[in-house]
Design an enzyme around this catalytic site. Structure first.
Site, PDB file in Angstrom:
ATOM      1  CG  ASP A 247      -1.981   0.997   1.236  1.00  0.00           C
ATOM      2  OD1 ASP A 247      -2.833   0.908   0.343  1.00  0.00           O
ATOM      3  OD2 ASP A 247      -1.989   1.902   2.105  1.00  0.00           O
TER       4      ASP A 247
ATOM      5  CG  HIS B  99      -9.628  -1.348  -2.608  1.00  0.00           C
ATOM      6  ND1 HIS B  99      -8.468  -1.662  -3.279  1.00  0.00           N
ATOM      7  CD2 HIS B  99      -9.261  -0.596  -1.546  1.00  0.00           C
ATOM      8  CE1 HIS B  99      -7.439  -1.116  -2.648  1.00  0.00           C
ATOM      9  NE2 HIS B  99      -7.888  -0.473  -1.595  1.00  0.00           N
TER      10      HIS B  99
END
Ligand code: TEU
Ligand code: CA
Length: 558
Positions: free
Chosen positions: A202, A334
């Site tokens: 991330d 997402h």
């Protein structure tokens, strides 16, 4: 190029699961690990090789698990470590690998490191995070958090501010502190020893900050820009090389960096063929093409991007990485709206055709393809008519800043932005069948189900040979069976066309010609007229000479 080094992660197709919205096994309205385990046969049927799991660690869920309070435990709502082990075992027994989301640019403010860090200036954990004095009554810099408001939070206990690039419950770790790096490497090793198959990292491009902490140019009249000072910073490659030496190189795993603000030049370093850092990265250039004609800047523009804007970006990344670094391929995740609504056409007439066209375009290119849950069904965006239906902290904060507090945009206009580009579009529950709540949950889902689930769902598609699902299944199979799709070089075709995206792949003495009509109009195309070869795939059963029909896609091997 026949001498491209082979690797399983170059040949793999990855499927991303957002666990909260995938499948709920116990009726509490929240997807969970047992739900994933139960649906592994569905993924086996689709044919994917790897699952990327969005975060499943202990978290207070300010940002749905991207705020971790314990890296070695499972989120209560998702189950237990035993559930995790069972899922991993079952996946491996089906030949499916599992890649974990690694969120280490920041933790939750409820992580014990941060609780200790904020307790006093001389606590041993103080330097795990980034603390600074304010400038008089103002925060240390004018930076805007990526989720609205200042990126600095004042903390009374020690009269200093801490940096948070995302919400104030996501304090940034201080990677310049060697102890932080060691703690992260230990934790990664722990998961590798458990037998996981890799990491999606991330915002890993943001771990090294500009030590000057300068003011940023104003973005929306309220705050200054942050990204230039936190992305691709001075030590990022050094830290990733260290991580590679200390952890990654010791295991047969795959790594993909989510690299906000990455350029082609930077990507060649992160994903270099020498293998000193990561296997590949996600760039954002193709999904940042929605024009910004809304009154507020940033990500909330929603004009349908045209092909002439997208093509040079796609071509640049395909040709630019060749021979130097490996790439990734994605439309959806997402954080993005649904591709069929964004770049395709989600009307009943063209939804299936355009979803298949977009899939062909992407899956015949070079790089490791990623499919986001529901993309393989042609799931669409949602229409948001009230902010009360929004669950994403990014949307809720932006609404508060731009609509409620500063009245820069009307509620109606903001909801229009949300319906087009908000992250919640991707987070509505997976549509399994036409029963209550789309078969996602027997309870009340944590976020509304898209009302179109009766028309669009897995049950109706798996047995239908003409479905989007079976088209994806075929694309995956083709990649597994044809080395040219994995390893062939890329060269662009028809670069002046406003309707058609086309290219060739070359491998040994073979050529794969791919052409996609990006529009709902018939378009002249003579590419296939003189080619006699084997059609690998098309979304039309019958072709017209010299023409591509609306959203027609073809891939011919010759
Ligand atoms: O995303 C970070 C990122 O750079 C963006 O994709 C950002 O979320 C998006 O542009 C906002 O519209 C990662 C995760 O994928 C995201 O879900 C998290 O919220 C974020 O980091 C913080 O961990
Ligand atoms: Ca549940």
């Amino acid at each position: 190029m026949e001498n491209e080094k082979k690797a399983w992660w170059k040949e793999a197709v990855v499927y991303q699961i957002y666990p909260r919205s995938f499948a709920d096994s116990n009726g509490d309205g929240i997807g969970d690990l047992a739900g994933i385990t139960a649906h592994l046969p569905y993924l086996k049927e689709l044919g994917i090789d790897v699952i990327w799991l969005s975060p499943i660690y202990k978290s207070p869920n300010d940002d749905n698990g991207y705020d971790i309070s314990d890296y070695r435990d499972i989120m209560t709502e998702f189950g237990t470590m035993e559930d995790f082990d069972r899922m991993l075992y079952k996946a491996h027994s089906l030949g499916i690998r599992i890649v974990m989301d690694l969120v280490v640019n920041h933790t939750s403010d409820e992580h014990e490191w941060f609780i200790k860090s904020r307790s006093s200036k001389d606590n041993p954990y103080r330097d795990y995070y980034i603390w600074k004095d304010g400038k008089g009554d103002l925060p240390p810099t004018n930076w805007q958090s990526l989720f609205s408001g200042s990126s600095w939070q004042y903390d009374e206990t020690t009269d200093q501010y801490y940096l948070h690039c995302f919400t104030k419950k996501q304090p940034d770790l201080n990677w310049d502190n060697e102890k932080v790096r060691n703690s992260v490497y230990d934790m990664m090793t722990w998961w590798c020893e458990k037998g996981i198959d890799g990491f999606r990292m991330d915002v890993i491009s943001m771990i090294s900050k500009d030590p000057a902490y300068p003011e940023g140019p104003l973005v929306d009249g309220l705050y200054g820009e942050l990204l230039p000072y936190v992305a691709n910073g001075p030590h990022v490659h050094e830290y990733l090389q260290e991580m590679n030496r200390r952890v990654l190189s010791k295991y047969d795993i795959m790594t993909v960096g989510e690299t906000a603000g990455v350029t082609l030049e930077e990507a060649m370093k992160y994903a270099n063929n020498e293998g000193t850092e990561l296997n590949m990265v996600f760039h954002f250039e193709h999904v940042d093409t929605d024009a910004t004609t809304t009154p507020i800047l940033g990500k909330w523009g929603y004009d349908h991007p045209d092909l002439t804007k997208l093509r040079p970006i796609l071509n640049k990344w395909q040709t630019g990485l060749e021979g130097k670094a490996w790439g990734s391929l994605y439309w959806d995740n997402h954080d993005q709206p649904r591709v069929v609504s964004r770049f395709g056409n989600d009307s009943p007439k063209y939804r299936g055709l355009s979803a298949k066209m977009l899939a062909t375009l992407l899956h015949m290119m070079k790089g490791t393809p990623y499919i986001y849950q529901g993309e393989e069904l042609g799931m669409t965006n949602m229409t948001f008519t009230s902010v009360d239906d929004c669950r994403d902290v990014e949307e809720i904060n932006a609404y508060r800043q731009y609509v409620t507090d500063h009245k820069m945009i009307s509620s109606e206009e903001m909801l229009k932005c949300f319906s087009a580009v908000a992250r919640d579009n991707a987070r509505t529950p997976m549509q399994w069948d036409d029963s209550k709540n789309a078969g996602f949950s027997t309870g009340d889902p944590w976020i509304k189900v898209n009302p179109n689930y009766r028309q669009i769902n897995a049950a109706s598609q798996t047995d239908d040979p003409a479905s989007v699902f079976n088209y994806y299944k075929k694309l995956i199979k083709l990649r597994h069976e044809n080395e040219i799709i994995v390893y062939g070089t890329f060269s662009p075709l028809l670069e002046d066309s406003e309707q058609i995206y086309a290219y060739e792949r070359h491998y040994n003495d073979q050529t794969l010609t791919v052409a996609c009509n990006w529009t709902d109009k018939e378009t002249k195309c003579s590419l296939f007229d003189c080619i006699s070869g084997r059609e690998l795939i098309s979304n039309y059963d019958e072709h017209k000479a010299g023409i591509l029909q609306p959203y027609e896609a073809r891939a011919v091997l010759h």
